[in-house]
Write a protein that holds these residues in place. Structure first.
Motif, PDB file in Angstrom:
ATOM      1  N   UNK A  80       0.633  -1.224  -0.175  1.00 19.82           N
ATOM      2  CA  UNK A  80       0.297   0.218  -0.081  1.00 19.82           C
ATOM      3  C   UNK A  80       0.914   1.936   0.125  1.00 19.82           C
ATOM      4  N   UNK A  81       0.235   2.149  -0.594  1.00 21.63           N
ATOM      5  CA  UNK A  81       1.696   3.939  -0.429  1.00 21.63           C
ATOM      6  C   UNK A  81      -0.183   4.816   0.001  1.00 21.63           C
ATOM      7  N   UNK A  82       0.763   5.196   1.178  1.00 22.64           N
ATOM      8  CA  UNK A  82       0.167   6.373   1.722  1.00 22.64           C
ATOM      9  C   UNK A  82       0.957   7.455   1.935  1.00 22.64           C
ATOM     10  N   UNK A  83       0.001   8.501   2.083  1.00 22.21           N
ATOM     11  CA  UNK A  83       0.712  10.223   2.181  1.00 22.21           C
ATOM     12  C   UNK A  83       0.038   9.569   3.960  1.00 22.21           C
ATOM     13  N   UNK A 123       4.309  14.019   0.414  1.00 21.70           N
ATOM     14  CA  UNK A 123       3.207  14.404  -0.041  1.00 21.70           C
ATOM     15  C   UNK A 123       2.547  14.087  -0.219  1.00 21.70           C
ATOM     16  N   UNK A 124       1.625  14.577  -0.222  1.00 19.86           N
ATOM     17  CA  UNK A 124       0.161  13.921  -1.941  1.00 19.86           C
ATOM     18  C   UNK A 124       0.923  14.066  -2.710  1.00 19.86           C
ATOM     19  N   UNK A 125       1.899  14.441  -3.928  1.00 15.89           N
ATOM     20  CA  UNK A 125       2.241  14.023  -5.033  1.00 15.89           C
ATOM     21  C   UNK A 125       2.960  12.656  -5.296  1.00 15.89           C
ATOM     22  N   UNK A 126       3.935  12.401  -4.151  1.00 14.85           N
ATOM     23  CA  UNK A 126       5.002  11.499  -4.364  1.00 14.85           C
ATOM     24  C   UNK A 126       3.893  10.152  -3.785  1.00 14.85           C
TER      25      UNK A 126
END
Length: 170
Positions: A3-6, A153-156
């Protein structure tokens, strides 16, 4: 599950081990290393001293002290344009961290985007190496049930999620 989260890597209470984007001496610094050392307390710095120095691609483990996790796995990512072969060294970080977590019998681990901050690795390339390496290494790590990428950050976070979706779609 990947999973990938900010979020904040120092605030992942449901994860057994968090990965530190360490410097060679395993000392507090800026970025991820600074955040984890501040949250863990001075005991983390003391625990790291006997393990340093480490080389690019290496991973070592300590207790997490005041962090809400059991362990910190410290990885030294390559400095982009300096440590070569950069892609292989970055892949080694992820592979070695996963294998170390597996040897410890851990079920969950959280990574930052290693080398993508002060070490200058381009984010998209760093994400590709990270996601491909984790995807190919996980089948050899049967204890690991959850790998989380925690992006600042949201972009990453959006980039990592998009690349993970593409990778899983084949």
């Amino acid at each position: 599950m990947i999973e990938c989260i900010q979020g904040d890597i120092a605030r992942q209470p449901d994860i057994e081990a968090v990965v530190n984007a360490a410097n060679a001496q395993l000392r507090p610094g800026g970025g991820v290393a600074g955040a984890l050392h501040r949250a863990a307390g001075p005991e983390l710095d003391r625990a790291c001293r006997s393990l340093a120095p480490i080389r690019p691609g290496e991973a070592v483990i300590t207790a997490a002290f005041a962090l809400p996790n059991q362990y910190v796995i410290h990885c030294l990512g390559p400095v982009y344009g300096v440590d070569e072969p950069a892609e292989a060294l970055l892949a080694d970080c992820y592979r070695n961290a996963l294998e170390l977590a597996e040897r410890e019998g851990l079920h969950s681990i959280a990574f930052p985007a290693l080398s993508a901050g002060a070490f200058g690795y381009p984010l998209e390339e760093a994400a590709r190496v990270a996601l491909e390496t984790v995807s190919t290494t996980l089948p050899r790590c049967p204890h690991l049930e959850r790998v989380r990428f925690v992006l600042f950050d949201a972009r990453s976070a959006a980039l990592f999620r998009r690349m993970l979706d593409e990778l899983q779609a084949g």
